[in-house]
Design a protein around this motif. Structure first.
Motif, PDB file in Angstrom:
ATOM      1  N   SER A 290      15.243   8.447   6.426  1.00 47.24           N
ATOM      2  CA  SER A 290      14.164   8.728   7.369  1.00 47.24           C
ATOM      3  C   SER A 290      14.402  10.104   7.986  1.00 47.24           C
ATOM      4  O   SER A 290      15.523  10.422   8.400  1.00 47.24           O
ATOM      5  CB  SER A 290      14.121   7.654   8.453  1.00 47.24           C
ATOM      6  N   VAL A 291      13.353  10.935   8.006  1.00 49.03           N
ATOM      7  CA  VAL A 291      13.447  12.274   8.604  1.00 49.03           C
ATOM      8  C   VAL A 291      12.205  12.515   9.463  1.00 49.03           C
ATOM      9  O   VAL A 291      11.149  11.907   9.248  1.00 49.03           O
ATOM     10  CB  VAL A 291      13.568  13.371   7.531  1.00 49.03           C
ATOM     11  N   ILE A 292      12.353  13.406  10.429  1.00 51.29           N
ATOM     12  CA  ILE A 292      11.247  13.759  11.322  1.00 51.29           C
ATOM     13  C   ILE A 292      10.719  15.129  10.924  1.00 51.29           C
ATOM     14  O   ILE A 292      11.489  16.064  10.638  1.00 51.29           O
ATOM     15  CB  ILE A 292      11.706  13.785  12.796  1.00 51.29           C
ATOM     16  N   GLY A 293       9.394  15.246  10.885  1.00 50.47           N
ATOM     17  CA  GLY A 293       8.790  16.522  10.520  1.00 50.47           C
ATOM     18  C   GLY A 293       7.491  16.767  11.254  1.00 50.47           C
ATOM     19  O   GLY A 293       7.011  15.915  12.008  1.00 50.47           O
ATOM     20  N   THR A 294       6.912  17.944  10.995  1.00 52.01           N
ATOM     21  CA  THR A 294       5.652  18.340  11.630  1.00 52.01           C
ATOM     22  C   THR A 294       4.626  18.637  10.554  1.00 52.01           C
ATOM     23  O   THR A 294       4.897  19.401   9.607  1.00 52.01           O
ATOM     24  CB  THR A 294       5.851  19.591  12.505  1.00 52.01           C
ATOM     25  N   VAL A 295       3.444  18.031  10.694  1.00 50.18           N
ATOM     26  CA  VAL A 295       2.370  18.246   9.720  1.00 50.18           C
ATOM     27  C   VAL A 295       1.871  19.679   9.830  1.00 50.18           C
ATOM     28  O   VAL A 295       1.521  20.142  10.908  1.00 50.18           O
ATOM     29  CB  VAL A 295       1.214  17.257   9.946  1.00 50.18           C
ATOM     30  N   GLU A 296       1.836  20.381   8.694  1.00 50.76           N
ATOM     31  CA  GLU A 296       1.282  21.728   8.671  1.00 50.76           C
ATOM     32  C   GLU A 296      -0.116  21.763   8.072  1.00 50.76           C
ATOM     33  O   GLU A 296      -0.911  22.641   8.393  1.00 50.76           O
ATOM     34  CB  GLU A 296       2.205  22.676   7.888  1.00 50.76           C
TER      35      GLU A 296
END
Length: 349
Positions: A290-296
């Motif tokens: 599981s990783v956290i990211g930001t939608v581009e």
């Protein structure tokens, strides 16, 4: 029957084709089994069309040999090779009706008139063109012309069928219809078929095996499922579908198996699940990462929705099927991505 027990119909033995100082095909060795549908896939300039032209007899190898049914055909001219050929342009005789186009190859083989009529009627019915037999090619749609070209290639019952970008001139809907038609005809006739295309979806849909070529050489040969799920190299992974290559990703990649030296981690976009950052994690977390990211970016593509998500140093592509009630994420939304560790693959750089 096990594929290894099926006789070899076509064999390339260390075949090279040069044009002056340029090698279009470099030391290609390949076996095609009897009754198999094999597709040669690759970008422009990869050598796939030259390979087909060598098999068709329109070109001769500079080095190596080509065998059909165990006999060398490298010095045999095209017109003496017992094979059907379908070109992207169809190559129908514009001054002949559909029926006469189909009768012509039988006439060249000395088939009697009554037998010609029987064969033509039979194959016209098989390709659903009986009502159009008296039309000229110019009076047919692209899909109908393609069916005539296929029927003409098949009517003399050749042991080998060669397809050169057969659906390249058709629009998307017709192309999908004709993929089904070609697959059905191959099943019915059981002819050893070699197809050249640059269309990955077409290759995956039609083929028993796919040969991926690059710069005149074979990069990998395998079944469609194996090529897509277990690509051997970064090139194959990127050429056959979309791939997230995790090179210096900025986060630790967890996998079910140790990473071999000299390889890069890869995961397909559809293997990644996207959730709101506060949603409860999926079960079996010991088997998942599981990783956290930001939608581009979010791209709507009909049945699919594609996200590009920034995670560490990586911009990951995520692909999910559109469903009712599904949460939609917008640029700048924080999300959590999850995938099975066993879905990580390793490819040669």
């Amino acid at each position: 029957m096990e594929k290894s027990l099926v006789p070899t119909q076509i064999e390339f033995r260390s075949v090279t084709k040069t044009y002056g100082p340029v090698a279009a095909v470099k030391d290609v060795s390949l076996k095609v089994h009897r009754g198999e549908f094999l597709t040669i896939l690759g970008p422009s300039g990869s050598g796939k069309t030259t390979t087909l032209m060598l098999l068709a007899g329109f070109e001769a190898p500079t080095k190596g040999d080509i065998l059909v049914a165990g006999k060398s055909v490298s010095a045999v001219p095209s017109y003496r090779r017992d094979q059907g050929i379908v070109f992207q342009s169809y190559a129908l005789f514009p001054h002949l009706t559909v029926r006469r186009n189909l009768e012509f190859p039988l006439e060249m083989r000395g088939v009697r008139a009554a037998e010609r009529t029987t064969r033509v009627d039979r194959i016209l019915e098989r390709v659903h063109l009986s009502d159009l037999c008296d039309r000229m090619p110019s009076q047919l749609s692209g899909g109908q012309q393609q069916r005539v070209a296929l029927a003409r290639a098949l009517i003399a019952d050749p042991p080998i069928l060669l397809l050169d970008e057969p659906l390249g001139a058709l629009d998307r809907n017709l192309r999908e219809q004709m993929q089904g038609e070609i697959k059905s005809l191959h099943k019915d006739f059981g002819i050893t078929t070699v197809c050249v295309t640059h269309d990955q979806e077409e290759a995956l849909t039609l083929s028993d095996r796919i040969v991926v070529m690059r710069e005149g050489r074979i990069e990998q040969t395998d079944t469609p499922e194996a090529l897509y799920d277990r690509p051997a190299s970064r090139f194959v992974a990127n050429f056959l579908g979309e791939a997230n290559i995790l090179e210096n990703p900025g986060f630790h990649v967890e996998s079910a198996a140790p990473q071999p030296l000299g390889t890069l981690a890869m995961i397909r976009p559809e293997r990644i699940c996207v959730f709101p950052i506060n949603k409860t994690k999926l079960a079996a977390t010991d088997q998942r990462q599981s990783v956290i990211g930001t939608v581009e970016d979010m791209i709507y593509a009909g049945p699919l929705r594609k996200y590009r998500v920034r995670v560490g140093n990586s911009l990951l592509m995520v692909r999910e099927h559109v469903a009712s009630g599904q949460e939609i994420f917008r640029p700048s939304d924080e999300v959590r991505l999850e995938w099975l560790r066993s879905d990580i693959r390793f490819v040669a750089a």
